[in-house]
Motif scaffolding. Structure first.
Motif, PDB file in Angstrom:
ATOM      1  N   ARG A  72     -32.543 -28.160 -74.355  1.00 43.97           N
ATOM      2  CA  ARG A  72     -32.633 -28.412 -72.921  1.00 43.97           C
ATOM      3  C   ARG A  72     -33.994 -28.952 -72.495  1.00 43.97           C
ATOM      4  O   ARG A  72     -34.093 -29.957 -71.848  1.00 43.97           O
ATOM      5  N   ARG A  73     -35.055 -28.225 -72.839  1.00 44.04           N
ATOM      6  CA  ARG A  73     -36.392 -28.603 -72.385  1.00 44.04           C
ATOM      7  C   ARG A  73     -37.400 -28.372 -73.504  1.00 44.04           C
ATOM      8  O   ARG A  73     -37.226 -27.489 -74.325  1.00 44.04           O
ATOM      9  N   PRO A  74     -38.469 -29.157 -73.504  1.00 46.38           N
ATOM     10  CA  PRO A  74     -39.458 -29.019 -74.573  1.00 46.38           C
ATOM     11  C   PRO A  74     -40.449 -27.884 -74.369  1.00 46.38           C
ATOM     12  O   PRO A  74     -41.260 -27.627 -75.233  1.00 46.38           O
ATOM     13  N   ARG A  75     -40.406 -27.194 -73.220  1.00 50.63           N
ATOM     14  CA  ARG A  75     -41.371 -26.132 -72.954  1.00 50.63           C
ATOM     15  C   ARG A  75     -40.690 -24.773 -73.059  1.00 50.63           C
ATOM     16  O   ARG A  75     -39.534 -24.610 -72.670  1.00 50.63           O
ATOM     17  N   LEU A  76     -41.428 -23.796 -73.580  1.00 46.34           N
ATOM     18  CA  LEU A  76     -40.908 -22.431 -73.654  1.00 46.34           C
ATOM     19  C   LEU A  76     -41.399 -21.652 -72.443  1.00 46.34           C
ATOM     20  O   LEU A  76     -42.607 -21.485 -72.261  1.00 46.34           O
ATOM     21  N   PRO A  77     -40.494 -21.179 -71.593  1.00 46.07           N
ATOM     22  CA  PRO A  77     -40.921 -20.445 -70.392  1.00 46.07           C
ATOM     23  C   PRO A  77     -41.489 -19.084 -70.740  1.00 46.07           C
ATOM     24  O   PRO A  77     -41.188 -18.501 -71.796  1.00 46.07           O
ATOM     25  N   ALA A  78     -42.285 -18.544 -69.842  1.00 42.25           N
ATOM     26  CA  ALA A  78     -42.939 -17.256 -70.085  1.00 42.25           C
ATOM     27  C   ALA A  78     -41.929 -16.143 -70.268  1.00 42.25           C
ATOM     28  O   ALA A  78     -42.128 -15.246 -71.104  1.00 42.25           O
ATOM     29  N   TRP A  79     -40.798 -16.194 -69.514  1.00 40.67           N
ATOM     30  CA  TRP A  79     -39.822 -15.107 -69.616  1.00 40.67           C
ATOM     31  C   TRP A  79     -39.176 -15.066 -70.992  1.00 40.67           C
ATOM     32  O   TRP A  79     -38.833 -13.985 -71.506  1.00 40.67           O
ATOM     33  N   LEU A  80     -39.013 -16.233 -71.633  1.00 39.34           N
ATOM     34  CA  LEU A  80     -38.404 -16.262 -72.959  1.00 39.34           C
ATOM     35  C   LEU A  80     -39.340 -15.639 -73.992  1.00 39.34           C
ATOM     36  O   LEU A  80     -38.923 -14.865 -74.858  1.00 39.34           O
ATOM     37  N   VAL A  81     -40.630 -15.979 -73.884  1.00 38.41           N
ATOM     38  CA  VAL A  81     -41.618 -15.413 -74.809  1.00 38.41           C
ATOM     39  C   VAL A  81     -41.762 -13.913 -74.584  1.00 38.41           C
ATOM     40  O   VAL A  81     -41.799 -13.125 -75.535  1.00 38.41           O
ATOM     41  N   ALA A  82     -41.837 -13.495 -73.312  1.00 36.88           N
ATOM     42  CA  ALA A  82     -41.977 -12.071 -73.005  1.00 36.88           C
ATOM     43  C   ALA A  82     -40.762 -11.284 -73.480  1.00 36.88           C
ATOM     44  O   ALA A  82     -40.894 -10.172 -74.011  1.00 36.88           O
ATOM     45  N   GLY A  83     -39.581 -11.863 -73.305  1.00 39.67           N
ATOM     46  CA  GLY A  83     -38.365 -11.197 -73.778  1.00 39.67           C
ATOM     47  C   GLY A  83     -38.348 -11.042 -75.278  1.00 39.67           C
ATOM     48  O   GLY A  83     -37.920 -10.006 -75.817  1.00 39.67           O
ATOM     49  N   ASP A  84     -38.820 -12.069 -75.981  1.00 41.12           N
ATOM     50  CA  ASP A  84     -38.885 -12.009 -77.440  1.00 41.12           C
ATOM     51  C   ASP A  84     -39.822 -10.897 -77.891  1.00 41.12           C
ATOM     52  O   ASP A  84     -39.520 -10.142 -78.823  1.00 41.12           O
ATOM     53  N   VAL A  85     -40.963 -10.783 -77.212  1.00 37.50           N
ATOM     54  CA  VAL A  85     -41.920  -9.719 -77.535  1.00 37.50           C
ATOM     55  C   VAL A  85     -41.305  -8.351 -77.285  1.00 37.50           C
ATOM     56  O   VAL A  85     -41.424  -7.421 -78.117  1.00 37.50           O
ATOM     57  N   ALA A  86     -40.622  -8.199 -76.153  1.00 35.97           N
ATOM     58  CA  ALA A  86     -40.017  -6.898 -75.815  1.00 35.97           C
ATOM     59  C   ALA A  86     -38.974  -6.491 -76.833  1.00 35.97           C
ATOM     60  O   ALA A  86     -38.918  -5.320 -77.257  1.00 35.97           O
ATOM     61  N   ILE A  87     -38.132  -7.425 -77.244  1.00 32.77           N
ATOM     62  CA  ILE A  87     -37.091  -7.110 -78.237  1.00 32.77           C
ATOM     63  C   ILE A  87     -37.720  -6.723 -79.568  1.00 32.77           C
ATOM     64  O   ILE A  87     -37.302  -5.751 -80.219  1.00 32.77           O
ATOM     65  N   THR A  88     -38.731  -7.463 -79.993  1.00 28.91           N
ATOM     66  CA  THR A  88     -39.381  -7.153 -81.272  1.00 28.91           C
ATOM     67  C   THR A  88     -40.056  -5.792 -81.233  1.00 28.91           C
ATOM     68  O   THR A  88     -39.982  -5.020 -82.214  1.00 28.91           O
ATOM     69  N   VAL A  89     -40.730  -5.469 -80.134  1.00 30.11           N
ATOM     70  CA  VAL A  89     -41.364  -4.154 -80.005  1.00 30.11           C
ATOM     71  C   VAL A  89     -40.311  -3.049 -80.092  1.00 30.11           C
ATOM     72  O   VAL A  89     -40.514  -2.024 -80.771  1.00 30.11           O
ATOM     73  N   ALA A  90     -39.180  -3.255 -79.430  1.00 35.51           N
ATOM     74  CA  ALA A  90     -38.104  -2.256 -79.476  1.00 35.51           C
ATOM     75  C   ALA A  90     -37.579  -2.097 -80.898  1.00 35.51           C
ATOM     76  O   ALA A  90     -37.342  -0.968 -81.364  1.00 35.51           O
ATOM     77  N   LEU A  91     -37.405  -3.208 -81.611  1.00 32.41           N
ATOM     78  CA  LEU A  91     -36.933  -3.135 -82.996  1.00 32.41           C
ATOM     79  C   LEU A  91     -37.956  -2.435 -83.886  1.00 32.41           C
ATOM     80  O   LEU A  91     -37.593  -1.678 -84.802  1.00 32.41           O
TER      81      LEU A  91
END
Length: 384
Positions: A72-91
């Motif tokens: 869709r777009r060449p930029r990664l939004p902040a919410w996507l990065v923050a969500g990735d961090v949250a999921i990894t921390v939970a795992l």
């Protein structure tokens, strides 16, 4: 909307962010798929299916989001990065339910692999002030999760590796961003120099025309005198001599003078010719303006046309100059995809610097940009 003819470049900083984002999205998508397969194949006591299945479902869903953003777009939004961090921390904190005991040692588990990628993503997308604390938090979460799963497990080496990764990616991105900013500065100066050269060439051409005109009229006057056409004082001869002397005075005053008059329509016509990949329809009113004013108009129009070529999704634009009372106006318009000016990235210096700031720096000058679903219109003006 779009970008320059003379400055046919995109912001180096923007290109860096876009390239990094595309690479990250692809790598994160591939890594997510590998992790899901590895977690499934490596499931063993004390792994709980009640924990593993929803965890992998969440991970797989987030992986799909990265791949979707890649298309869709060449930029990664902040919410996507923050969500990735949250999921990894939970795992990380749930490792005792997700990772087999023998895989915890030496940082060989699928969670450890995911931690490495999660440290890299914010390190590339975010500035160090946010990326470093985030990376450290992920590393500490991994340490805590391993200790919860196996209190006797030595994780010092893994923690050290993760911290080195955090600092290394922060240093690398800082250096790359500084290099990109330096390149942008060079490109901006090159663009200004290109426009300045056009202005200077047109100024010299105008001077040559004036010299030729004065030479022709003066020679004609002297010839008439020499042939005896005027055998006494003549008002016509006096007026012609005054005109010639005035023209010579103007020529003496203008060489090298940045304020020397320039034919704005000729300059804008040349700018339009240089707009690579665009067909520019022109309606230009003949106007003569001071050199620095012409240069400012040229730089702004060049940037506007370049923006059209690279961002509007169309291959046609319109360039119009006109006079409204004392005000000279120039407009660049397209019918492509518009943009939200309030959401422009900070690195889009072309719109702010080469268009708005350039024209607003002129006394009695200004600029405005309107954009929507029917295209973009850049309006520039100046009053003597």
């Amino acid at each position: 909307m779009a970008h320059l003819g003379s400055t046919r470049y995109d912001s180096a900083a923007r290109q860096l962010e876009r390239t990094a984002a595309r690479t990250l999205a692809g790598a994160r998508g591939a890594m997510g798929a590998v992790v899901v397969v590895a977690a499934t194949l490596g499931a063993g006591p004390p792994v709980s299916a009640a924990w593993l299945v929803p965890a992998l479902a969440a991970e797989l869903g987030w992986t799909a989001l990265f791949l979707w953003r890649l298309r869709r777009r060449p930029r990664l939004p902040a919410w996507l990065v923050a969500g990735d961090v949250a999921i990894t921390v939970a795992l990380c904190l749930a490792q005792r339910h997700l990772v087999a005991g023998e895989a915890l040692g030496g940082g060989a588990s699928w969670v450890a692999v995911l931690v490495t990628m999660t440290i890299i993503v914010p390190g590339v997308v975010w500035r160090p002030a946010a990326a470093v604390p985030t990376g450290v938090a992920v590393a500490v979460a991994y340490l805590a999760g391993v200790r919860l799963a196996a209190p006797d497990q030595d994780v010092t080496a893994s923690l050290g590796i993760h911290l080195v990764q955090v600092l290394a990616i922060a240093v690398l991105m800082t250096l790359l961003r500084r290099s990109a900013a330096s390149a942008d500065g060079f490109l901006r100066e090159a663009a200004r120099a290109d426009v300045a050269l056009m202005v200077e060439r047109l100024r010299r051409e105008d001077e040559l025309k004036q010299v030729g005109s004065v030479h022709e009229t003066s020679l004609h006057t002297l010839t008439m005198v020499g042939l005896g056409t005027y055998d006494g004082p003549s008002a016509t001869l006096r007026r012609q001599a005054v005109t010639d002397l005035s023209a010579l005075d103007r020529l003496r005053a203008t060489p090298g003078d940045e304020g020397a008059p320039i034919a704005l329509d000729s300059l804008l016509d040349e700018v339009a010719e240089r707009a690579a990949g665009l067909r520019v329809r022109r309606r230009l009113t003949r106007e003569t303006v001071p050199g620095e004013v012409a240069e400012s108009f040229a730089r702004a129009v060049t940037e506007a046309l370049s923006n059209v070529a690279r961002h509007a999704g169309v291959r046609e634009a319109e360039l119009v100059s006109s006079r409204r009372g004392e005000e000279i106006r120039v407009e660049v318009a397209d019918h492509g995809r518009g943009f939200d000016r309030d959401r422009l990235p900070p690195d889009r210096f072309g719109v702010r610097g080469s268009i708005l700031d350039t024209m607003r720096a002129l006394p009695n000058g200004g600029a405005d940009i309107s954009s929507g679903g029917d295209g973009t219109r850049v309006t520039l003006w100046w009053r003597p």
